[in-house]
Every structure is written in C-alpha cells, then in structure tokens.
Design a protein around this motif. Structure first.
Motif, PDB file in Angstrom:
ATOM      1  N   SER A 159      -3.586 -36.490  35.918  1.00 46.62           N
ATOM      2  CA  SER A 159      -2.260 -35.912  36.165  1.00 46.62           C
ATOM      3  C   SER A 159      -1.331 -36.059  34.964  1.00 46.62           C
ATOM      4  O   SER A 159      -0.371 -35.298  34.815  1.00 46.62           O
ATOM      5  CB  SER A 159      -1.616 -36.572  37.392  1.00 46.62           C
ATOM      6  OG  SER A 159      -1.250 -37.921  37.118  1.00 46.62           O
ATOM      7  N   TYR A 175      -5.048 -30.368  40.505  1.00 43.84           N
ATOM      8  CA  TYR A 175      -4.697 -31.684  41.048  1.00 43.84           C
ATOM      9  C   TYR A 175      -4.621 -31.647  42.573  1.00 43.84           C
ATOM     10  O   TYR A 175      -5.212 -32.497  43.261  1.00 43.84           O
ATOM     11  CB  TYR A 175      -3.375 -32.146  40.460  1.00 43.84           C
ATOM     12  CG  TYR A 175      -2.847 -33.429  41.053  1.00 43.84           C
ATOM     13  CD1 TYR A 175      -3.249 -34.650  40.554  1.00 43.84           C
ATOM     14  CD2 TYR A 175      -1.953 -33.407  42.129  1.00 43.84           C
ATOM     15  CE1 TYR A 175      -2.779 -35.842  41.095  1.00 43.84           C
ATOM     16  CE2 TYR A 175      -1.474 -34.582  42.671  1.00 43.84           C
ATOM     17  CZ  TYR A 175      -1.896 -35.794  42.162  1.00 43.84           C
ATOM     18  OH  TYR A 175      -1.426 -36.964  42.717  1.00 43.84           O
ATOM     19  N   TYR A 176      -3.899 -30.682  43.112  1.00 39.88           N
ATOM     20  CA  TYR A 176      -3.698 -30.615  44.554  1.00 39.88           C
ATOM     21  C   TYR A 176      -4.988 -30.292  45.306  1.00 39.88           C
ATOM     22  O   TYR A 176      -5.221 -30.826  46.399  1.00 39.88           O
ATOM     23  CB  TYR A 176      -2.622 -29.574  44.887  1.00 39.88           C
ATOM     24  CG  TYR A 176      -1.242 -29.970  44.432  1.00 39.88           C
ATOM     25  CD1 TYR A 176      -0.620 -31.105  44.946  1.00 39.88           C
ATOM     26  CD2 TYR A 176      -0.556 -29.223  43.478  1.00 39.88           C
ATOM     27  CE1 TYR A 176       0.652 -31.484  44.531  1.00 39.88           C
ATOM     28  CE2 TYR A 176       0.713 -29.590  43.058  1.00 39.88           C
ATOM     29  CZ  TYR A 176       1.310 -30.720  43.580  1.00 39.88           C
ATOM     30  OH  TYR A 176       2.552 -31.095  43.168  1.00 39.88           O
ATOM     31  N   PHE A 209       3.954 -34.339  39.715  1.00 39.39           N
ATOM     32  CA  PHE A 209       3.149 -34.305  40.940  1.00 39.39           C
ATOM     33  C   PHE A 209       3.469 -35.478  41.863  1.00 39.39           C
ATOM     34  O   PHE A 209       2.770 -35.720  42.829  1.00 39.39           O
ATOM     35  CB  PHE A 209       1.657 -34.332  40.580  1.00 39.39           C
ATOM     36  CG  PHE A 209       1.264 -33.343  39.527  1.00 39.39           C
ATOM     37  CD1 PHE A 209       1.219 -31.982  39.816  1.00 39.39           C
ATOM     38  CD2 PHE A 209       0.979 -33.757  38.234  1.00 39.39           C
ATOM     39  CE1 PHE A 209       0.881 -31.066  38.844  1.00 39.39           C
ATOM     40  CE2 PHE A 209       0.633 -32.846  37.249  1.00 39.39           C
ATOM     41  CZ  PHE A 209       0.581 -31.490  37.559  1.00 39.39           C
ATOM     42  N   THR A 234       1.127 -41.727  38.694  1.00 43.22           N
ATOM     43  CA  THR A 234       0.956 -40.274  38.709  1.00 43.22           C
ATOM     44  C   THR A 234       2.115 -39.603  37.978  1.00 43.22           C
ATOM     45  O   THR A 234       3.270 -40.026  38.102  1.00 43.22           O
ATOM     46  CB  THR A 234       0.892 -39.749  40.159  1.00 43.22           C
ATOM     47  OG1 THR A 234      -0.235 -40.338  40.813  1.00 43.22           O
ATOM     48  CG2 THR A 234       0.728 -38.238  40.188  1.00 43.22           C
ATOM     49  N   GLY A 291      -1.459 -27.553  37.942  1.00 47.72           N
ATOM     50  CA  GLY A 291      -1.323 -28.463  39.077  1.00 47.72           C
ATOM     51  C   GLY A 291      -2.195 -28.105  40.254  1.00 47.72           C
ATOM     52  O   GLY A 291      -2.489 -28.959  41.104  1.00 47.72           O
ATOM     53  N   THR A 292      -2.624 -26.846  40.351  1.00 49.42           N
ATOM     54  CA  THR A 292      -3.507 -26.441  41.448  1.00 49.42           C
ATOM     55  C   THR A 292      -4.763 -27.291  41.456  1.00 49.42           C
ATOM     56  O   THR A 292      -5.270 -27.681  42.515  1.00 49.42           O
ATOM     57  CB  THR A 292      -3.889 -24.950  41.307  1.00 49.42           C
ATOM     58  OG1 THR A 292      -2.697 -24.177  41.285  1.00 49.42           O
ATOM     59  CG2 THR A 292      -4.758 -24.506  42.472  1.00 49.42           C
ATOM     60  N   LEU A 303       2.180 -28.367  34.690  1.00 50.91           N
ATOM     61  CA  LEU A 303       2.524 -27.959  36.048  1.00 50.91           C
ATOM     62  C   LEU A 303       1.734 -26.727  36.472  1.00 50.91           C
ATOM     63  O   LEU A 303       1.365 -26.589  37.645  1.00 50.91           O
ATOM     64  CB  LEU A 303       4.030 -27.692  36.146  1.00 50.91           C
ATOM     65  CG  LEU A 303       4.588 -27.441  37.550  1.00 50.91           C
ATOM     66  CD1 LEU A 303       4.350 -28.654  38.445  1.00 50.91           C
ATOM     67  CD2 LEU A 303       6.076 -27.130  37.472  1.00 50.91           C
TER      68      LEU A 303
END
Length: 225
Positions: free
Chosen positions: A140, A151-152, A74, A70, A148-149, A145
C-alpha cells in the motif's frame, strides 16, 4: 542422572518445537484443500493449539499493523485516536463468542465437534487473512490511488477466503451437510446476538447496582458529616 534429565528435557522441547512447526505449516495445506484439510485438522490431529494461538496472534498483529502502517490513502483511521486494546477486542471477542455459540448450538443438534475443535478450525481459517494482509500493508505504501483497486480486491479476497474456510471448518468438524451447515451458521449468528444482548444487559445491571451503592455510600457519609 542430572545429565540424562537435561537431555530428556531438551529432547522434549525439540519435539514440541518440531510439532509446532509441522502443525503451523499444515495451515498452508488447509487453505488450499479446505475439505480434507479441516477434516484431518481435527479428526487426524494434524492441528495444534499452539499453532492456532500463533495464527490468531498474527491476525491481531496484522490488524494493528494495518491501522498503523497502511498508506493513508487506503487507511481512514488516525493512529493517534486508535485504542489498541479496543482493536484487539474487536477480533478476540467475536472469535470467543462465535466459538462458544457455535459449540453450544451444535451440541444440541448432534454436532460432533468440541469447543476446542471449533476454536482450532476457526483459528486456522484466519491464515489467508494473515498471509494476504501483511504484504498488502507493505504494498500500500508503493502504489497510487489509481492502483487502489488492486489493494481493495485482495483485501476483500482475504476476508471472503477466511469466511469460506470457517464455513468449511464447521461442516467438517460437526460432520454436517452443506445445507445443515448453512442453517446452523445462521443459528450461530443469532445465538451471538442473543449472547451479546444478555452480556450487555448483565453489565448494565451490574453498573447500575454499583452506581446505586456508591450513591448510597455518599449519602450516608454526607449525613454522618
């Protein structure tokens, strides 16, 4: 005669392989039709231990790959400090303890499932985790960045989806109502805490006993010398 025996063995291996693929493919039905899927998984024998073991192994790989591949933006883990055996234990031990405690608790209160049924249902529930996490590891490395929302959100979806499937599996396996399943899920979690406490106490006593006899042996050797 040897030719016929080889043919029978080859046919048996082929049927085993086909059975494995069918039961593994069935996991895709389970995640989108959890009620019917989990019921047929156990009661109609649509699942198998080989597929269950494969899914659990893939979940282990997904967890390890997540730590290794990853994107660092992250991933808060330093791969050089990662203990692979410890990471594997963080999945296998809770899985084993959950299955044992859930089976033990529900057996006392008319639960219909066997230990193997609990394991199969729980293992199949890991399917969304595997399906979502592995592509996320790749993705990822191609997002920023600020993105990144994405991804999460999907990472959390995989965990929530897995949790919901485990809950549904327990309800279908033990033939409990929704409320009763919630109650015995709480009992299972409490039982896991008690189980872990007893195991820690047991190993603490064992380590103290071993340390005592080691020190006693050293004292005897010192006096003999």
């Amino acid at each position: 005669m040897n030719y016929i025996t080889r043919k029978i063995k080859k046919l048996g291996k082929k049927e085993t392989y086909i059975r494995f693929l069918d039961t593994l493919k069935y996991s895709l039905y389970v995640i989108f039709h959890p009620a019917d899927g989990m019921w047929d998984l156990i009661h109609a024998k649509r699942g198998s231990y080989s597929a269950s073991n494969f899914i659990v192994i893939m979940a282990l790989f997904a967890h390890i790959w997540q730590l290794r591949f990853t994107n660092f933006m992250f991933n808060n883990h330093n791969w050089e400090n990662v203990n692979i055996f410890k990471e594997i234990a963080t999945i296998l031990l809770p899985l084993a303890i959950f299955c044992i405690c859930n089976w033990g608790v529900t057996t006392l209160f008319d639960g219909k499932g066997h230990l193997g049924d609990v394991y199969k249902g729980t293992a199949y529930a890991f399917t969304p985790y595997v399906i979502i996490q592995i592509p996320l590891i790749i993705i990822s490395n191609f997002i920023t960045l600020d993105e990144g929302t994405f991804y999460y959100v999907f990472s959390n979806i995989s965990l929530i989806w897995t949790g919901m499937l485990i809950f549904m599996a327990m309800m279908m396996i033990h033939q409990y109502s929704f409320g009763k399943t919630i109650l015995f899920t709480i009992f299972t979690l409490f039982g896991m805490l008690v189980f872990i406490f007893i195991m820690l106490l047991f190993f603490s006593m064992i380590s103290q006993g071993v340390a005592y006899f080691v020190s006693l042996g050293r004292e005897i050797m010192f006096r003999l010398n």
